[in-house]
Design a protein around this motif. Sequence first.
Motif, mmCIF file in Angstrom:
data_model
loop_
_atom_site.group_PDB
_atom_site.id
_atom_site.type_symbol
_atom_site.label_atom_id
_atom_site.label_comp_id
_atom_site.label_asym_id
_atom_site.label_seq_id
_atom_site.Cartn_x
_atom_site.Cartn_y
_atom_site.Cartn_z
ATOM 1 N N LEU A 1 2.663 84.330 22.254
ATOM 2 C CA LEU A 1 1.442 83.650 22.660
ATOM 3 C C LEU A 1 1.134 82.579 21.614
ATOM 4 O O LEU A 1 1.145 82.862 20.410
ATOM 5 C CB LEU A 1 0.278 84.632 22.752
ATOM 6 C CG LEU A 1 -1.033 84.081 23.318
ATOM 7 C CD1 LEU A 1 -0.901 83.802 24.805
ATOM 8 C CD2 LEU A 1 -2.178 85.052 23.054
ATOM 9 N N VAL A 2 0.874 81.357 22.065
ATOM 10 C CA VAL A 2 0.520 80.261 21.160
ATOM 11 C C VAL A 2 -0.971 80.030 21.243
ATOM 12 O O VAL A 2 -1.518 79.795 22.331
ATOM 13 C CB VAL A 2 1.272 78.969 21.526
ATOM 14 C CG1 VAL A 2 0.943 77.859 20.526
ATOM 15 C CG2 VAL A 2 2.772 79.208 21.575
ATOM 16 N N ALA A 3 -1.611 80.107 20.087
ATOM 17 C CA ALA A 3 -3.050 79.845 19.991
ATOM 18 C C ALA A 3 -3.292 79.076 18.708
ATOM 19 O O ALA A 3 -2.983 79.572 17.619
ATOM 20 C CB ALA A 3 -3.845 81.147 19.994
ATOM 21 N N GLY A 4 -3.832 77.865 18.821
ATOM 22 C CA GLY A 4 -4.005 77.054 17.622
ATOM 23 C C GLY A 4 -2.656 76.749 17.001
ATOM 24 O O GLY A 4 -1.713 76.326 17.673
ATOM 25 N N HIS A 5 -2.535 76.991 15.692
ATOM 26 C CA HIS A 5 -1.281 76.720 14.982
ATOM 27 C C HIS A 5 -0.319 77.899 15.022
ATOM 28 O O HIS A 5 0.775 77.801 14.447
ATOM 29 C CB HIS A 5 -1.574 76.405 13.511
ATOM 30 C CG HIS A 5 -2.643 75.401 13.301
ATOM 31 N ND1 HIS A 5 -2.700 74.220 14.001
ATOM 32 C CD2 HIS A 5 -3.711 75.397 12.465
ATOM 33 C CE1 HIS A 5 -3.753 73.526 13.595
ATOM 34 N NE2 HIS A 5 -4.387 74.226 12.675
ATOM 35 N N TYR A 6 -0.699 78.983 15.682
ATOM 36 C CA TYR A 6 0.045 80.231 15.518
ATOM 37 C C TYR A 6 0.828 80.608 16.760
ATOM 38 O O TYR A 6 0.312 80.570 17.880
ATOM 39 C CB TYR A 6 -0.928 81.359 15.148
ATOM 40 C CG TYR A 6 -1.691 81.040 13.887
ATOM 41 C CD1 TYR A 6 -1.039 81.031 12.665
ATOM 42 C CD2 TYR A 6 -3.041 80.697 13.925
ATOM 43 C CE1 TYR A 6 -1.716 80.705 11.495
ATOM 44 C CE2 TYR A 6 -3.719 80.375 12.783
ATOM 45 C CZ TYR A 6 -3.054 80.372 11.554
ATOM 46 O OH TYR A 6 -3.720 80.039 10.410
ATOM 47 N N VAL A 7 2.106 80.969 16.532
ATOM 48 C CA VAL A 7 2.960 81.488 17.582
ATOM 49 C C VAL A 7 3.134 82.978 17.274
ATOM 50 O O VAL A 7 3.870 83.353 16.361
ATOM 51 C CB VAL A 7 4.330 80.779 17.626
ATOM 52 C CG1 VAL A 7 5.175 81.312 18.773
ATOM 53 C CG2 VAL A 7 4.136 79.273 17.764
ATOM 54 N N LEU A 8 2.428 83.812 18.038
ATOM 55 C CA LEU A 8 2.368 85.251 17.769
ATOM 56 C C LEU A 8 3.310 85.992 18.724
ATOM 57 O O LEU A 8 3.323 85.733 19.930
ATOM 58 C CB LEU A 8 0.946 85.760 17.948
ATOM 59 C CG LEU A 8 -0.122 85.087 17.066
ATOM 60 C CD1 LEU A 8 -1.515 85.527 17.492
ATOM 61 C CD2 LEU A 8 0.117 85.404 15.588
ATOM 62 N N ARG A 9 4.064 86.912 18.174
ATOM 63 C CA ARG A 9 4.953 87.749 18.972
ATOM 64 C C ARG A 9 4.308 89.131 19.120
ATOM 65 O O ARG A 9 3.909 89.738 18.127
ATOM 66 C CB ARG A 9 6.321 87.867 18.310
ATOM 67 C CG ARG A 9 7.316 88.730 19.099
ATOM 68 C CD ARG A 9 8.633 88.869 18.348
ATOM 69 N NE ARG A 9 9.553 89.766 19.043
ATOM 70 C CZ ARG A 9 10.479 89.370 19.892
ATOM 71 N NH1 ARG A 9 10.622 88.070 20.146
ATOM 72 N NH2 ARG A 9 11.284 90.237 20.473
ATOM 73 N N PHE A 10 4.241 89.611 20.358
ATOM 74 C CA PHE A 10 3.604 90.902 20.656
ATOM 75 C C PHE A 10 4.682 91.920 21.041
ATOM 76 O O PHE A 10 5.284 91.793 22.103
ATOM 77 C CB PHE A 10 2.580 90.753 21.786
ATOM 78 C CG PHE A 10 1.347 90.001 21.384
ATOM 79 C CD1 PHE A 10 0.175 90.663 21.077
ATOM 80 C CD2 PHE A 10 1.362 88.601 21.291
ATOM 81 C CE1 PHE A 10 -0.970 89.976 20.708
ATOM 82 C CE2 PHE A 10 0.229 87.906 20.927
ATOM 83 C CZ PHE A 10 -0.944 88.586 20.617
ATOM 84 N N ASP A 11 4.955 92.858 20.158
ATOM 85 C CA ASP A 11 5.973 93.898 20.410
ATOM 86 C C ASP A 11 5.291 95.215 20.759
ATOM 87 O O ASP A 11 4.245 95.562 20.222
ATOM 88 C CB ASP A 11 6.860 94.080 19.191
ATOM 89 C CG ASP A 11 7.770 92.881 18.958
ATOM 90 O OD1 ASP A 11 8.542 92.553 19.875
ATOM 91 O OD2 ASP A 11 7.713 92.294 17.854
#
Length: 475
Positions: A464-474
């Motif tokens: 998920l991309v939000a703002g500057h962050y590309v977060l991986r959800f495991d």
Amino acid sequence: MMPVYVQHEVLGKVGDVFNAEAIWQAPGLALFSRKPLLRDLLERSPREHRGRAATRCFSHVTLMLPQDDVDDDRHLTRGARVRDLAQSLAALHQKDFGDLLKGDDVRYDVVGADALQPGQVEVRFGHAVYLPAPDEKILYAVTASTDSAVWKPVCAIYPDQRLALIGHDKATASHAVPGWPFGPAGALLLINDGPDAPIELQVRPKDTLECTFDPIGGCYVLKDGAARLFVKVARVGAPAAAKPAAVWKTRSLDANAGTMRPPPENEATFAPAAQQCVSLAALALPRLSRYRETGMESMEVGFDSALGVTANGDDAVIRFSVDADDQLHAVTGAGRQRISAPASFAPVEGAPIALAPVAPEMADRYCATVSLAQPPSVPVAAGVRFEFGRATPMLASLRVLGGADRIGLSRSAFSFEAAAGGYRIGRISPTQALYHLDDKMRFVAAIGEATADQPYLLPAGHHLVAGHYVLRFDA
């Protein structure tokens, strides 16, 4: 014994450095005490020979004169004496060695050199000295970097040029490499067999340096202990050769490397790590032109020697910068250079860092993404709803950019909850842009209307991309 690829000699005092006859051969009887002049040097060092008899001579010669003399000639005669000297030496060369030229063009280049004293003349010729014809187009452009980020030009290679030797300085090589880290002992020989053949690279003398091809960075890597140099040979105006000269060697993997073993009985009880977690997989570099009203003119992301994000510029081995015009630059101790995605960098050995382009659907907000070599992560519990934003404590350790969060990320951006089949994502701020990327960080969708009551389901392992962050959800 290694061949001499570059013949290099500083002639003795010459009364008039623009006098071709005085440089070519001194008038009258030869004196045993004098240093050899240009004709002698060419005669003693033939290009090809059979036994002791020369069968072919060199025909391309670079002549260096004191810089002040060259500058004075340019100011007073618009370079006429330099041109006359080159033409006169070429004529003498043709006259005395015509039977040894085998149809080769005689070419002279006269340049200035600050290191020469008044009356000194320096000459260079040899197998790796080549002067292009006036209308000859460049076939390859050679650049080098000490950190894989800032690249500096080394030389051009032309279609009819057979060899180029790059190394420490022009006393031992045909082209000096900026920042050459290996001293004068080794050099790199580039062999051109024509536009239809891939260029070949060889270390000279053999085994002085280790040379491998990095297919990710598209460059050759020279190593000697901790010292490294990156070299790119780029085809100009045509597709690159299909095969690199050097073969990249893959490391063998331990067959048990991925096996989890319990500790001995006298150690703590073994327990696998929690699988449900959120990781910071990459950083998305924004288009600052969208945020001109904030006054932010530039943004930098720095990485330390472990390739972790650092706010301390002194600790950074490489920084990626975005300016107000959305231009990207790589910044290292070697300088600053404009870059574009995709690109790969190796500021520390064995740990490349990649700059990837964004999907067209995200290009209005972002310039590129930078993958993290060691993504930090935070465990999360199933069945509990959390919030993420610049004012929320959850996942605060993943918000590594500090003050830059104020552009692109809302104070409360979205909520998430680990559940069967993935994560339930709910938008909290109506202005927060959210993007769904798959497990390979390929674009899937821009997340539209999504609330805690009607969430968007993000599959486990996706981003998920939000703002500057590309977060991986495991999960």
